[in-house]
Design an enzyme around this catalytic site. Structure first.
Site, short mmCIF file in Angstrom:
data_model
loop_
_atom_site.label_atom_id
_atom_site.label_comp_id
_atom_site.label_asym_id
_atom_site.label_seq_id
_atom_site.Cartn_x
_atom_site.Cartn_y
_atom_site.Cartn_z
N TYR A 202 26.48 59.58 71.57
CA TYR A 202 26.61 58.27 70.93
C TYR A 202 27.96 58.24 70.22
O TYR A 202 28.23 59.09 69.37
CB TYR A 202 25.48 58.03 69.93
N CYS A 203 28.80 57.29 70.57
CA CYS A 203 30.14 57.20 69.97
C CYS A 203 30.08 56.30 68.75
O CYS A 203 29.89 55.08 68.87
CB CYS A 203 31.14 56.66 70.99
N VAL A 204 30.25 56.88 67.58
CA VAL A 204 30.15 56.12 66.35
C VAL A 204 31.31 55.15 66.19
O VAL A 204 31.17 54.08 65.59
CB VAL A 204 30.07 57.08 65.14
N GLY B 62 30.35 52.40 68.78
CA GLY B 62 29.08 51.80 68.40
C GLY B 62 28.09 51.69 69.52
O GLY B 62 27.22 50.81 69.50
N HIS B 63 28.17 52.59 70.50
CA HIS B 63 27.24 52.53 71.63
C HIS B 63 27.09 53.91 72.26
O HIS B 63 27.93 54.79 72.08
CB HIS B 63 27.77 51.54 72.67
#
Length: 393
Positions: free
Chosen positions: A141-143, A146-147
Protein backbone atom coordinates in the site's frame (compact mmCIF):
# COMPACT_ATOMS: atom_id res chain seq x y z
CA UNK A 1 -15.59 3.20 -6.56
CA UNK A 2 -12.79 5.56 -5.51
CA UNK A 3 -15.22 8.44 -4.83
CA UNK A 4 -17.74 6.35 -2.93
CA UNK A 5 -18.68 7.32 0.62
CA UNK A 6 -17.61 3.88 1.87
CA UNK A 7 -14.12 4.16 0.36
CA UNK A 8 -13.55 7.71 1.65
CA UNK A 9 -14.76 6.86 5.18
CA UNK A 10 -12.47 3.82 5.36
CA UNK A 11 -9.41 5.60 3.99
CA UNK A 12 -9.83 9.14 5.27
CA UNK A 13 -6.59 9.22 7.27
CA UNK A 14 -4.63 7.56 4.48
CA UNK A 15 -6.01 10.06 1.98
CA UNK A 16 -4.60 12.95 4.00
CA UNK A 17 -1.02 12.22 2.88
CA UNK A 18 -1.79 12.23 -0.88
CA UNK A 19 -3.79 15.45 -0.42
CA UNK A 20 -0.77 16.97 1.33
CA UNK A 21 1.37 15.88 -1.62
CA UNK A 22 -1.00 17.67 -4.01
CA UNK A 23 -0.77 20.88 -1.97
CA UNK A 24 3.00 20.49 -1.82
CA UNK A 25 3.08 20.17 -5.59
CA UNK A 26 1.07 23.40 -5.77
CA UNK A 27 3.80 25.19 -3.83
CA UNK A 28 6.42 23.48 -6.00
CA UNK A 29 4.74 24.88 -9.11
CA UNK A 30 4.61 28.37 -7.61
CA UNK A 31 8.34 28.39 -6.91
CA UNK A 32 9.48 26.66 -10.12
CA UNK A 33 7.16 28.30 -12.62
CA UNK A 34 6.74 31.77 -11.09
CA UNK A 35 9.62 32.59 -8.72
CA UNK A 36 12.27 30.78 -10.74
CA UNK A 37 10.80 30.42 -14.22
CA UNK A 38 9.14 33.82 -14.64
CA UNK A 39 10.60 36.37 -12.18
CA UNK A 40 14.21 35.23 -12.56
CA UNK A 41 14.70 33.38 -15.85
CA UNK A 42 12.02 34.76 -18.20
CA UNK A 43 12.30 38.41 -17.11
CA UNK A 44 16.05 38.78 -16.46
CA UNK A 45 17.70 36.11 -18.61
CA UNK A 46 16.24 34.02 -21.42
CA UNK A 47 12.61 33.84 -22.40
CA UNK A 48 13.33 30.62 -24.31
CA UNK A 49 14.89 28.97 -21.23
CA UNK A 50 11.87 29.94 -19.15
CA UNK A 51 9.47 28.52 -21.71
CA UNK A 52 11.46 25.27 -21.94
CA UNK A 53 11.26 24.93 -18.16
CA UNK A 54 7.48 25.42 -18.23
CA UNK A 55 7.03 22.91 -21.04
CA UNK A 56 9.20 20.25 -19.38
CA UNK A 57 7.64 20.55 -15.93
CA UNK A 58 4.14 20.83 -17.38
CA UNK A 59 4.52 17.72 -19.52
CA UNK A 60 6.06 15.68 -16.70
CA UNK A 61 3.27 16.70 -14.33
CA UNK A 62 0.66 15.81 -16.93
CA UNK A 63 2.24 12.33 -17.12
CA UNK A 64 2.57 12.18 -13.33
CA UNK A 65 -1.08 12.93 -12.60
CA UNK A 66 -2.29 10.76 -15.50
CA UNK A 67 -0.58 7.71 -14.04
CA UNK A 68 -1.68 8.63 -10.53
CA UNK A 69 -5.29 8.61 -11.76
CA UNK A 70 -4.75 5.36 -13.68
CA UNK A 71 -3.43 3.68 -10.53
CA UNK A 72 -6.86 4.30 -8.98
CA UNK A 73 -8.99 3.71 -12.08
CA UNK A 74 -7.38 0.41 -13.10
CA UNK A 75 -6.91 -0.75 -9.52
CA UNK A 76 -4.41 -3.29 -8.18
CA UNK A 77 -6.18 -6.32 -9.71
CA UNK A 78 -8.98 -8.26 -8.09
CA UNK A 79 -8.77 -12.00 -7.60
CA UNK A 80 -12.00 -13.91 -8.34
CA UNK A 81 -13.65 -15.92 -5.59
CA UNK A 82 -12.51 -19.50 -6.16
CA UNK A 83 -14.33 -22.58 -4.89
CA UNK A 84 -12.23 -25.10 -2.92
CA UNK A 85 -9.77 -27.48 -4.56
CA UNK A 86 -10.88 -31.07 -4.93
CA UNK A 87 -8.01 -32.28 -2.69
CA UNK A 88 -9.45 -35.81 -2.41
CA UNK A 89 -9.70 -36.04 -6.19
CA UNK A 90 -13.30 -37.20 -6.03
CA UNK A 91 -14.44 -37.87 -9.65
CA UNK A 92 -18.09 -37.34 -8.70
CA UNK A 93 -17.52 -33.77 -7.54
CA UNK A 94 -17.92 -31.14 -10.26
CA UNK A 95 -18.38 -27.90 -8.33
CA UNK A 96 -14.80 -27.93 -6.97
CA UNK A 97 -11.60 -27.08 -8.81
CA UNK A 98 -9.88 -30.11 -10.28
CA UNK A 99 -6.62 -30.75 -8.47
CA UNK A 100 -3.67 -29.02 -10.18
CA UNK A 101 -0.31 -30.77 -10.44
CA UNK A 102 1.19 -28.11 -8.17
CA UNK A 103 -0.24 -25.63 -5.69
CA UNK A 104 1.19 -23.72 -2.75
CA UNK A 105 0.03 -24.92 0.63
CA UNK A 106 0.58 -24.83 4.37
CA UNK A 107 2.85 -27.22 6.28
CA UNK A 108 0.13 -29.89 6.40
CA UNK A 109 -0.53 -29.78 2.67
CA UNK A 110 -3.83 -27.89 2.72
CA UNK A 111 -4.36 -25.10 0.19
CA UNK A 112 -4.64 -21.58 1.57
CA UNK A 113 -8.11 -20.22 2.21
CA UNK A 114 -8.98 -16.52 2.61
CA UNK A 115 -11.76 -16.12 5.18
CA UNK A 116 -12.15 -12.41 4.40
CA UNK A 117 -13.14 -13.11 0.79
CA UNK A 118 -14.49 -16.64 1.41
CA UNK A 119 -12.32 -17.99 -1.38
CA UNK A 120 -9.34 -20.18 -2.10
CA UNK A 121 -6.23 -18.02 -1.99
CA UNK A 122 -3.86 -18.33 -4.91
CA UNK A 123 -0.15 -17.69 -4.46
CA UNK A 124 1.04 -14.07 -4.18
CA UNK A 125 -2.47 -12.77 -3.54
CA UNK A 126 -3.35 -10.84 -0.40
CA UNK A 127 -6.57 -9.45 1.02
CA UNK A 128 -6.28 -5.67 1.22
CA UNK A 129 -8.58 -3.94 3.68
CA UNK A 130 -7.93 -0.69 1.83
CA UNK A 131 -9.76 -1.86 -1.29
CA UNK A 132 -11.91 -4.57 0.30
CA UNK A 133 -10.89 -7.51 -1.86
CA UNK A 134 -8.06 -9.96 -2.50
CA UNK A 135 -5.40 -8.35 -4.69
CA UNK A 136 -3.53 -10.34 -7.33
CA UNK A 137 0.26 -10.20 -6.87
CA UNK A 138 -0.13 -7.71 -4.05
CA UNK A 139 2.96 -5.53 -3.66
CA UNK A 140 2.22 -2.88 -1.03
CA UNK A 141 0.00 0.00 0.00
CA UNK A 142 1.60 3.27 -1.11
CA UNK A 143 0.90 5.92 1.50
CA UNK A 144 2.12 8.71 -0.83
CA UNK A 145 -0.28 7.75 -3.61
CA UNK A 146 -3.07 6.58 -1.31
CA UNK A 147 -3.85 3.24 -2.93
CA UNK A 148 -2.84 -0.41 -3.00
CA UNK A 149 -0.36 -1.53 -5.65
CA UNK A 150 -0.79 -4.94 -7.24
CA UNK A 151 -0.62 -6.85 -10.50
CA UNK A 152 -2.73 -4.54 -12.66
CA UNK A 153 -1.45 -1.10 -11.63
CA UNK A 154 2.18 -1.92 -10.85
CA UNK A 155 3.49 -0.67 -14.21
CA UNK A 156 1.71 2.65 -13.68
CA UNK A 157 3.30 2.89 -10.23
CA UNK A 158 6.77 2.44 -11.76
CA UNK A 159 6.09 5.10 -14.38
CA UNK A 160 4.74 7.43 -11.69
CA UNK A 161 8.05 7.09 -9.83
CA UNK A 162 10.10 7.69 -12.99
CA UNK A 163 8.34 10.93 -13.93
CA UNK A 164 8.23 12.17 -10.35
CA UNK A 165 12.02 11.72 -10.16
CA UNK A 166 12.66 13.45 -13.51
CA UNK A 167 10.48 16.38 -12.45
CA UNK A 168 12.61 17.16 -9.40
CA UNK A 169 15.87 16.54 -11.27
CA UNK A 170 14.95 19.13 -13.91
CA UNK A 171 13.84 21.59 -11.24
CA UNK A 172 17.15 21.11 -9.38
CA UNK A 173 19.22 21.60 -12.55
CA UNK A 174 17.50 24.91 -13.32
CA UNK A 175 17.68 25.97 -9.69
CA UNK A 176 21.42 25.27 -9.44
CA UNK A 177 22.04 27.12 -12.71
CA UNK A 178 20.25 30.34 -11.73
CA UNK A 179 20.64 30.55 -7.92
CA UNK A 180 23.86 32.54 -8.31
CA UNK A 181 22.07 35.11 -10.44
CA UNK A 182 19.41 35.48 -7.75
CA UNK A 183 22.12 36.15 -5.16
CA UNK A 184 23.80 38.69 -7.45
CA UNK A 185 20.55 40.65 -7.56
CA UNK A 186 20.89 41.34 -3.85
CA UNK A 187 19.46 38.40 -1.90
CA UNK A 188 18.51 34.82 -2.65
CA UNK A 189 14.80 34.15 -2.96
CA UNK A 190 13.94 32.25 0.24
CA UNK A 191 11.60 30.02 -1.74
CA UNK A 192 14.68 28.65 -3.48
CA UNK A 193 16.02 27.32 -0.17
CA UNK A 194 12.78 25.40 0.38
CA UNK A 195 12.93 24.12 -3.19
CA UNK A 196 16.47 22.83 -2.64
CA UNK A 197 15.18 20.85 0.35
CA UNK A 198 12.20 19.56 -1.66
CA UNK A 199 14.37 18.46 -4.58
CA UNK A 200 17.07 16.87 -2.43
CA UNK A 201 14.58 14.91 -0.33
CA UNK A 202 12.47 13.61 -3.20
CA UNK A 203 15.36 12.85 -5.55
CA UNK A 204 17.02 10.69 -2.90
CA UNK A 205 13.80 9.06 -1.75
CA UNK A 206 12.24 8.40 -5.16
CA UNK A 207 15.58 7.40 -6.67
CA UNK A 208 16.13 4.82 -3.92
CA UNK A 209 12.57 3.54 -4.17
CA UNK A 210 12.80 3.25 -7.96
CA UNK A 211 16.05 1.34 -7.68
CA UNK A 212 14.48 -1.09 -5.21
CA UNK A 213 11.53 -1.77 -7.50
CA UNK A 214 13.78 -2.20 -10.54
CA UNK A 215 15.48 -4.95 -8.55
CA UNK A 216 12.07 -6.44 -7.72
CA UNK A 217 11.16 -6.53 -11.41
CA UNK A 218 14.46 -8.14 -12.39
CA UNK A 219 13.92 -10.98 -9.89
CA UNK A 220 10.10 -11.03 -10.06
CA UNK A 221 9.61 -10.49 -6.35
CA UNK A 222 7.27 -8.17 -4.47
CA UNK A 223 7.63 -5.82 -1.53
CA UNK A 224 5.94 -8.45 0.64
CA UNK A 225 8.53 -11.02 -0.49
CA UNK A 226 11.34 -8.65 0.44
CA UNK A 227 9.78 -7.86 3.82
CA UNK A 228 9.59 -11.60 4.54
CA UNK A 229 13.27 -12.02 3.66
CA UNK A 230 14.23 -9.17 5.97
CA UNK A 231 12.12 -10.68 8.76
CA UNK A 232 13.91 -13.98 8.27
CA UNK A 233 17.34 -12.32 8.49
CA UNK A 234 16.28 -10.35 11.56
CA UNK A 235 14.99 -13.46 13.30
CA UNK A 236 18.13 -15.44 12.44
CA UNK A 237 20.32 -12.68 13.89
CA UNK A 238 18.22 -12.68 17.03
CA UNK A 239 18.59 -16.48 17.37
CA UNK A 240 22.36 -16.15 16.98
CA UNK A 241 22.43 -13.47 19.66
CA UNK A 242 20.61 -15.79 22.08
CA UNK A 243 23.16 -18.52 21.45
CA UNK A 244 26.11 -16.16 21.87
CA UNK A 245 25.01 -13.41 24.28
CA UNK A 246 28.49 -11.98 24.93
CA UNK A 247 29.25 -11.32 21.27
CA UNK A 248 25.94 -9.60 20.55
CA UNK A 249 24.78 -8.15 23.83
CA UNK A 250 23.02 -5.23 22.14
CA UNK A 251 20.84 -7.67 20.19
CA UNK A 252 20.02 -9.57 23.36
CA UNK A 253 18.36 -6.50 24.79
CA UNK A 254 15.97 -6.38 21.86
CA UNK A 255 12.52 -7.87 21.98
CA UNK A 256 12.08 -11.15 20.12
CA UNK A 257 11.17 -10.29 16.51
CA UNK A 258 8.44 -11.96 14.48
CA UNK A 259 9.30 -15.62 13.97
CA UNK A 260 10.12 -16.13 10.31
CA UNK A 261 12.15 -19.16 9.25
CA UNK A 262 11.66 -18.53 5.53
CA UNK A 263 10.23 -21.98 4.88
CA UNK A 264 7.30 -22.43 2.52
CA UNK A 265 5.51 -25.47 1.15
CA UNK A 266 4.21 -26.71 -2.16
CA UNK A 267 1.80 -29.61 -2.74
CA UNK A 268 2.73 -31.58 -5.86
CA UNK A 269 1.58 -34.65 -7.73
CA UNK A 270 3.77 -37.67 -6.95
CA UNK A 271 2.66 -40.66 -8.99
CA UNK A 272 -0.81 -41.65 -7.79
CA UNK A 273 -0.51 -39.65 -4.56
CA UNK A 274 0.56 -36.21 -3.39
CA UNK A 275 3.66 -34.85 -1.65
CA UNK A 276 4.38 -31.73 0.38
CA UNK A 277 7.81 -30.32 -0.50
CA UNK A 278 9.57 -27.69 1.59
CA UNK A 279 11.39 -24.78 -0.03
CA UNK A 280 12.86 -21.45 1.08
CA UNK A 281 11.71 -17.99 0.09
CA UNK A 282 15.18 -17.17 -1.29
CA UNK A 283 14.66 -19.69 -4.09
CA UNK A 284 12.43 -17.23 -6.02
CA UNK A 285 10.08 -19.74 -7.68
CA UNK A 286 8.47 -17.11 -9.95
CA UNK A 287 11.65 -15.60 -11.40
CA UNK A 288 11.62 -16.31 -15.14
CA UNK A 289 14.85 -14.33 -15.98
CA UNK A 290 15.45 -10.59 -16.25
CA UNK A 291 14.40 -10.44 -19.90
CA UNK A 292 11.16 -12.33 -19.41
CA UNK A 293 10.28 -10.48 -16.22
CA UNK A 294 10.48 -7.07 -17.92
CA UNK A 295 8.59 -8.24 -20.99
CA UNK A 296 5.89 -9.80 -18.84
CA UNK A 297 5.51 -6.59 -16.83
CA UNK A 298 4.82 -4.49 -19.92
CA UNK A 299 3.28 -6.84 -22.48
CA UNK A 300 1.73 -9.61 -20.38
CA UNK A 301 -0.25 -7.70 -17.78
CA UNK A 302 2.45 -8.31 -15.14
CA UNK A 303 1.78 -12.07 -15.31
CA UNK A 304 4.64 -14.54 -15.63
CA UNK A 305 3.05 -17.07 -18.01
CA UNK A 306 0.74 -17.33 -20.99
CA UNK A 307 3.08 -16.08 -23.73
CA UNK A 308 4.90 -18.19 -26.29
CA UNK A 309 8.66 -18.61 -25.79
CA UNK A 310 9.28 -16.99 -29.20
CA UNK A 311 7.77 -13.77 -27.83
CA UNK A 312 10.68 -13.19 -25.43
CA UNK A 313 13.20 -11.58 -27.79
CA UNK A 314 15.84 -8.94 -27.16
CA UNK A 315 13.86 -6.54 -29.35
CA UNK A 316 10.83 -7.05 -27.13
CA UNK A 317 12.96 -6.23 -24.11
CA UNK A 318 14.09 -2.98 -25.76
CA UNK A 319 10.43 -2.15 -26.48
CA UNK A 320 9.55 -2.87 -22.83
CA UNK A 321 12.20 -0.43 -21.58
CA UNK A 322 10.97 2.14 -24.13
CA UNK A 323 7.41 1.79 -22.85
CA UNK A 324 8.54 2.30 -19.24
CA UNK A 325 10.46 5.50 -20.07
CA UNK A 326 8.08 7.12 -22.56
CA UNK A 327 4.79 8.56 -21.26
CA UNK A 328 1.37 7.45 -22.45
CA UNK A 329 2.43 4.79 -25.00
CA UNK A 330 1.31 2.08 -22.59
CA UNK A 331 -2.13 3.53 -21.83
CA UNK A 332 -3.93 1.46 -24.53
CA UNK A 333 -2.38 -1.70 -23.05
CA UNK A 334 -4.06 -1.14 -19.70
CA UNK A 335 -7.55 -1.43 -21.20
CA UNK A 336 -7.06 -4.76 -22.90
CA UNK A 337 -8.89 -7.73 -21.45
CA UNK A 338 -6.58 -9.43 -18.94
CA UNK A 339 -9.35 -11.41 -17.23
CA UNK A 340 -10.83 -13.64 -19.94
CA UNK A 341 -12.55 -16.05 -17.55
CA UNK A 342 -14.10 -13.60 -15.12
CA UNK A 343 -17.64 -13.99 -16.46
CA UNK A 344 -17.45 -17.79 -16.27
CA UNK A 345 -16.72 -17.63 -12.54
CA UNK A 346 -19.34 -14.99 -11.86
CA UNK A 347 -21.98 -17.06 -13.66
CA UNK A 348 -21.25 -20.13 -11.54
CA UNK A 349 -19.27 -22.28 -13.94
CA UNK A 350 -19.44 -25.75 -12.37
CA UNK A 351 -17.21 -27.82 -14.62
CA UNK A 352 -14.18 -28.74 -12.52
CA UNK A 353 -11.73 -28.84 -15.43
CA UNK A 354 -12.91 -25.46 -16.64
CA UNK A 355 -12.50 -24.11 -13.12
CA UNK A 356 -8.96 -25.49 -13.10
CA UNK A 357 -8.23 -23.65 -16.33
CA UNK A 358 -9.48 -20.41 -14.78
CA UNK A 359 -7.50 -21.11 -11.59
CA UNK A 360 -4.30 -21.61 -13.60
CA UNK A 361 -4.93 -18.44 -15.59
CA UNK A 362 -4.98 -16.30 -12.45
CA UNK A 363 -2.21 -18.24 -10.69
CA UNK A 364 1.51 -17.68 -11.20
CA UNK A 365 3.69 -20.22 -12.96
CA UNK A 366 6.98 -21.42 -11.44
CA UNK A 367 10.33 -21.54 -13.19
CA UNK A 368 12.22 -24.59 -14.41
CA UNK A 369 14.83 -24.44 -11.63
CA UNK A 370 12.07 -24.65 -9.05
CA UNK A 371 10.52 -27.65 -10.79
CA UNK A 372 13.90 -29.38 -10.92
CA UNK A 373 14.38 -28.74 -7.19
CA UNK A 374 11.03 -30.42 -6.54
CA UNK A 375 11.99 -33.43 -8.68
CA UNK A 376 15.26 -33.82 -6.79
CA UNK A 377 13.47 -33.81 -3.45
CA UNK A 378 10.87 -36.29 -4.68
CA UNK A 379 13.59 -38.64 -5.92
CA UNK A 380 15.43 -38.32 -2.60
CA UNK A 381 12.14 -38.87 -0.72
CA UNK A 382 12.64 -35.53 0.96
CA UNK A 383 8.95 -34.75 1.40
CA UNK A 384 5.94 -35.54 3.56
CA UNK A 385 2.53 -36.94 2.78
CA UNK A 386 -0.30 -34.39 3.15
CA UNK A 387 -2.16 -34.72 6.44
CA UNK A 388 -5.53 -35.19 4.80
CA UNK A 389 -4.23 -38.30 2.99
CA UNK A 390 -2.64 -39.69 6.15
CA UNK A 391 -6.03 -39.59 7.82
CA UNK A 392 -7.52 -41.67 5.03
CA UNK A 393 -4.85 -44.31 5.49
Amino acid sequence: MILSKQYISKNFIKLVVPIAIVFGMGYFNFVVNYSLGYKLIYVHHSQAAGIVLWVLTGFLQLALYTYWILIFVIGPGKSPAFPPLNIYNDPNTHDLIALPDLFFCDELGYPYFCSASNSMKIERSFFSKDVGYTVLKFDHYCVWIGHSIGQDNYLFFIKFLVYFWFLFVIALIYLARYTGDSINQGEIDHNFIVLYIFCGFWILMIGGLTGIHIRYICFNITTLDDITRNQRRRYNRWIESQQNPEASSWLNAKKEPRKELGTRYVNVKNGDTRAVVTYYIDERPFDMSVKKNWINLVFNGNRNHGLDELFYTTWKLVCAVFVVLVPFVDVPLCFRNTKPFKEDIEHGQSDSEKLLQIYNTYSSAVNQNFLEMIDRKLNAEDFRVPTYLQKEE
